[in-house]
Design a protein around this motif. Structure first.
Motif, mmCIF file in Angstrom:
data_model
loop_
_atom_site.group_PDB
_atom_site.id
_atom_site.type_symbol
_atom_site.label_atom_id
_atom_site.label_comp_id
_atom_site.label_asym_id
_atom_site.label_seq_id
_atom_site.Cartn_x
_atom_site.Cartn_y
_atom_site.Cartn_z
ATOM 1 N N GLU A 124 1.973 -20.474 -10.909
ATOM 2 C CA GLU A 124 2.632 -20.201 -9.632
ATOM 3 C C GLU A 124 2.072 -21.088 -8.524
ATOM 4 O O GLU A 124 2.824 -21.627 -7.690
ATOM 5 C CB GLU A 124 2.458 -18.727 -9.273
ATOM 6 C CG GLU A 124 3.226 -17.792 -10.211
ATOM 7 C CD GLU A 124 2.891 -16.338 -10.007
ATOM 8 O OE1 GLU A 124 2.021 -16.042 -9.147
ATOM 9 O OE2 GLU A 124 3.471 -15.481 -10.711
ATOM 10 N N GLU A 125 0.756 -21.288 -8.513
ATOM 11 C CA GLU A 125 0.145 -22.142 -7.489
ATOM 12 C C GLU A 125 0.611 -23.591 -7.649
ATOM 13 O O GLU A 125 0.899 -24.277 -6.660
ATOM 14 C CB GLU A 125 -1.380 -22.070 -7.567
ATOM 15 C CG GLU A 125 -2.055 -22.884 -6.480
ATOM 16 C CD GLU A 125 -3.576 -22.784 -6.519
ATOM 17 O OE1 GLU A 125 -4.206 -23.401 -5.626
ATOM 18 O OE2 GLU A 125 -4.133 -22.132 -7.420
ATOM 19 N N GLN A 170 4.131 -23.963 -6.350
ATOM 20 C CA GLN A 170 4.207 -23.887 -4.893
ATOM 21 C C GLN A 170 3.654 -25.134 -4.203
ATOM 22 O O GLN A 170 4.029 -25.446 -3.076
ATOM 23 C CB GLN A 170 3.426 -22.660 -4.406
ATOM 24 C CG GLN A 170 4.062 -21.341 -4.788
ATOM 25 C CD GLN A 170 3.120 -20.162 -4.575
ATOM 26 O OE1 GLN A 170 1.996 -20.329 -4.093
ATOM 27 N NE2 GLN A 170 3.582 -18.972 -4.936
ATOM 28 N N SER A 171 2.778 -25.874 -4.896
ATOM 29 C CA SER A 171 2.024 -26.938 -4.242
ATOM 30 C C SER A 171 2.413 -28.350 -4.649
ATOM 31 O O SER A 171 2.306 -29.283 -3.839
ATOM 32 C CB SER A 171 0.520 -26.754 -4.528
ATOM 33 O OG SER A 171 0.070 -25.470 -4.169
#
Length: 235
Positions: free
Chosen positions: A116-117, A120-121
């Protein structure tokens, strides 16, 4: 196209890597780089801390890791802990740009959190996060990150996974083959005569015929091997 770049020794390898990291840091856009564990990165991290501490624009860079053992950051086996002690503690870098794999978390939950990180990044190409530069090592058995021969699903649709070391049973959180292969550039770092035979096999056979993840995982654009003379002796 795969490029093999042979240097006299490990020192020459890390000098070349450091200069390239400097050039990445001068980009006008954030640069997402995935680091490796192992002995060669130790040499590189120390060289960066000693010689490039004040040259690199660290805050243009985002550091990630290809994999992490499921241990605390102060454990001697932690890839993040190694980088922290040798490099991160010695430079001025925004803590938000350091994206460690939290090895002390529940492995399955951490793999999901990490995915997920990343989503998102990291900017996407073909709908998948695309790292600018992924630095990988190769084990004696041809594994890379925590993707092991005969234990890797190259069609796994997930971005991250929990892997078990075939011999020790140790759990690790790793980027998947799919995620690694979507990088703009992959650089394999291989030093030492002990890797020469495996490297010669990879260089002279079609990757389809080999079980080694290090032979099969290639970037979208640049795939290269940085070798010292000992590792390259059979090429």
């Amino acid at each position: 196209m795969i490029n093999y770049k042979v240097f006299d020794d490990g020192q020459a390898v890390v000098e070349a890597l450091s200069q390239e990291l400097l050039e990445y840091s001068q980009s006008t856009q954030p640069v997402h780089i995935s680091l490796s564990g192992g002995s060669t990165p130790k040499l590189w991290f120390k060289y960066l801390a000693d010689h490039y501490r004040d040259k690199i624009n660290w805050n243009n860079l985002h550091f990630w890791w290809g994999d992490e053992r499921c241990v605390a950051p102060n454990d001697p086996e932690s890839n993040y802990g190694q980088a922290k002690a040798l490099l991160l503690d010695h430079i001025e870098m925004n803590p938000e740009n350091i994206h460690r794999i939290i090895g002390e978390n529940d492995p399955e939950e951490e793999a999901q959190r990490l995915a997920e990180e990343i989503c998102q990044s990291v900017p996407k190409v073909h709908g998948i996060p695309a790292f600018d530069w992924i630095v990988l090592g190769m084990g004696d058995d041809g594994h890379t990150a925590s993707l092991f021969p005969h234990h890797t699903d190259f069609n796994d649709p997930d971005l991250t996974l929990v892997a078990e070391h075939p011999q020790s049973g140790q759990l690790r959180v790793s980027k998947s083959a799919r995620l690694l292969s979507n990088a703009e550039r992959i650089t394999y770092l291989v030093l030492g005569e002990g890797k020469a035979q495996r490297l010669q096999e990879i260089a002279t056979h079609d990757s389809v015929d080999l079980p080694y993840p290090a032979a099969k995982i290639k970037a979208r654009n640049i795939t290269e091997w940085y070798l010292d003379a000992n590792a390259a002796k059979d090429l």
